[in-house]
Design an enzyme around this catalytic site. Structure first.
Site, PDB file in Angstrom:
ATOM      1  N   THR A 199       0.830  -1.220   0.000  1.00 58.84           N
ATOM      2  CA  THR A 199       0.000   0.000   0.000  1.00 58.84           C
ATOM      3  C   THR A 199       0.859   1.262   0.000  1.00 58.84           C
ATOM      4  OG1 THR A 199      -0.254   0.075   2.422  1.00 58.84           O
ATOM      5  CG2 THR A 199      -1.864  -1.212   1.192  1.00 58.84           C
ATOM      6  N   PRO A 244      -1.217   6.996   1.337  1.00 57.87           N
ATOM      7  CA  PRO A 244      -1.289   5.645   0.795  1.00 57.87           C
ATOM      8  C   PRO A 244      -2.741   5.155   0.747  1.00 57.87           C
ATOM      9  CG  PRO A 244      -0.324   5.629   3.004  1.00 57.87           C
ATOM     10  CD  PRO A 244      -0.631   7.055   2.683  1.00 57.87           C
ATOM     11  N   LEU A 245      -3.140   4.625  -0.393  1.00 55.03           N
ATOM     12  CA  LEU A 245      -4.518   4.126  -0.531  1.00 55.03           C
ATOM     13  C   LEU A 245      -4.562   2.688  -0.025  1.00 55.03           C
ATOM     14  CD1 LEU A 245      -5.295   5.771  -3.985  1.00 55.03           C
ATOM     15  CD2 LEU A 245      -6.203   6.438  -1.750  1.00 55.03           C
ATOM     16  N   HIS A 246      -4.329   2.542   1.298  1.00 52.85           N
ATOM     17  CA  HIS A 246      -4.256   1.191   1.884  1.00 52.85           C
ATOM     18  C   HIS A 246      -5.489   0.359   1.509  1.00 52.85           C
ATOM     19  CE1 HIS A 246      -1.111   2.535   4.691  1.00 52.85           C
ATOM     20  NE2 HIS A 246      -1.900   3.471   5.164  1.00 52.85           N
ATOM     21  N   ASP A 247      -6.637   0.849   1.974  1.00 54.87           N
ATOM     22  CA  ASP A 247      -7.838   0.007   1.905  1.00 54.87           C
ATOM     23  C   ASP A 247      -8.352  -0.214   0.475  1.00 54.87           C
ATOM     24  OD1 ASP A 247      -7.596  -0.314   4.609  1.00 54.87           O
ATOM     25  OD2 ASP A 247      -9.121   1.159   5.135  1.00 54.87           O
TER      26      ASP A 247
END
Ligand code: BDR
Ligand code: CA
Length: 317
Positions: A199, A244-247
């Site tokens: 991520t 950060p586009l973790h999900d």
């Protein structure tokens, strides 16, 4: 023709959770996935906020018919740790929030998961947990056989090559409820893990933020406002290129596993308190001899990912 993935998202919205849910709703609108429900858990902010935020996000997408359930209001055995310093007091800093129109279902999220997965056709439903894993652990403890209904679990959590974001070696989701994470890893379900290793390669850079903001729909602008508030923390604290586009990476993996490079490994989470609490022990070189229990993602085609993200958000009102 391949079957459209059926998804349940277990979530603690949370600004990047909002991005993930909107991405899934956009792909649902395009007929690429079928989003069946949101189950909420305490995490980034307490449950009262996460369950409310999930319903507000459904309103934004004009999907007031999507069932939303509230589940665990704390981890299995430890006090709740939240992340208001990242996501804001109510979890969705950056925009003004309204009273949700989407109703909250009466059933507990863990019961809903246990019943739905028990009744489902074998290996038919993909779970995307993008918060602490408490609801899934409760469901598996209540009804171990319910694992039969799971096609795969795509978990956003853990880290191995990247430093942790809540302790030196743990990611927030595993750290908040390590015992729940370990119960899920031992469940026998087919598991894919999207950790910080990946991520942190999927940041919303300046150029991407501009693309998102330039979209002609309300949700594009709204998400840009949310992510602009969200990115401040990660840029300052971790020196990343953007938030950060973790999900959203977990949602992307469910539909486009080919965007990710993975290794089949054994993963365990440290459940003891102390320096390594919540850390993921990834047996990269098979030193333990334990049978692998997960696919660990460590590289992402971030351009394809962001194109897919934009495509999904564009399909929203
Ligand atoms: C995870 O922690 C949360 O703050 C984010 O929503 C994401 O699910 C990353 O460690
Ligand atoms: Ca989350």
């Amino acid at each position: 023709m391949t079957d459209i993935p059926r998804l349940i998202i277990d979530t603690d919205p949370g600004q990047d959770d909002a991005a993930a849910i909107l991405m899934a709703l956009g792909w649902d609108a395009l007929g690429k996935i079928k989003l069946e429900a949101l189950t909420c858990v305490a995490g980034n902010v307490p449950l009262a906020y996460t369950a409310k935020n999930a319903r507000i996000i459904c309103d934004w997408a004009q999907r007031e018919n999507l069932p939303v359930y509230a589940g665990a209001d704390r981890p299995l055995l430890k006090p709740l740790i939240t992340a208001e310093e990242v996501h804001g007091k109510n979890g969705l800093d950056g925009v003004t929030l309204h009273e949700p129109r989407t109703p909250l279902q009466a059933q507990h999220a863990a019961l809903y998961l246990a019943e739905t997965l028990t009744a489902a056709a074998p290996h038919s439903i993909t779970l995307c947990p993008i918060g602490p894993l408490t609801n899934l652990a409760l469901a598996f403890s209540l009804a171990p056989h319910c694992v039969q209904g799971i096609k795969e679990i795509v978990i956003m959590g853990g880290t191995f090559f990247e430093p942790g974001n809540v302790t030196p070696n743990a990611d927030f989701n595993f750290f908040v409820d390590p015992i729940a994470a370990q119960i899920v890893l031992q469940s026998g379900a087919s598991i894919r893990i999207v950790p910080l290793d990946v991520t942190h390669q999927a940041c919303i850079t300046r150029e991407r933020m501009n693309r998102l903001r330039a979209l002609p729909n309300q949700n594009g602008t709204r998400l840009a406002d949310i992510l602009q508030s969200y990115e401040r923390f990660d840029i300052q604290k971790f020196g990343l290129d953007g938030g950060p586009l973790h999900d959203p990476c977990a949602i992307a993996y469910a539909l486009h596993p080919e965007w990710f490079t993975c290794k089949t490994v054994h993963v365990a989470v440290e459940t003891a308190t102390g320096l390594c609490e919540g850390a993921s022990a990834v047996d990269w070189h098979g030193t333990t001899g334990k049978t692998p229990n997960a696919e660990w993602a460590y590289r992402i085609d971030d351009e394809a990912f962001f194109d897919g993200f934009t495509e999904a958000v564009t399909a929203l009102p």
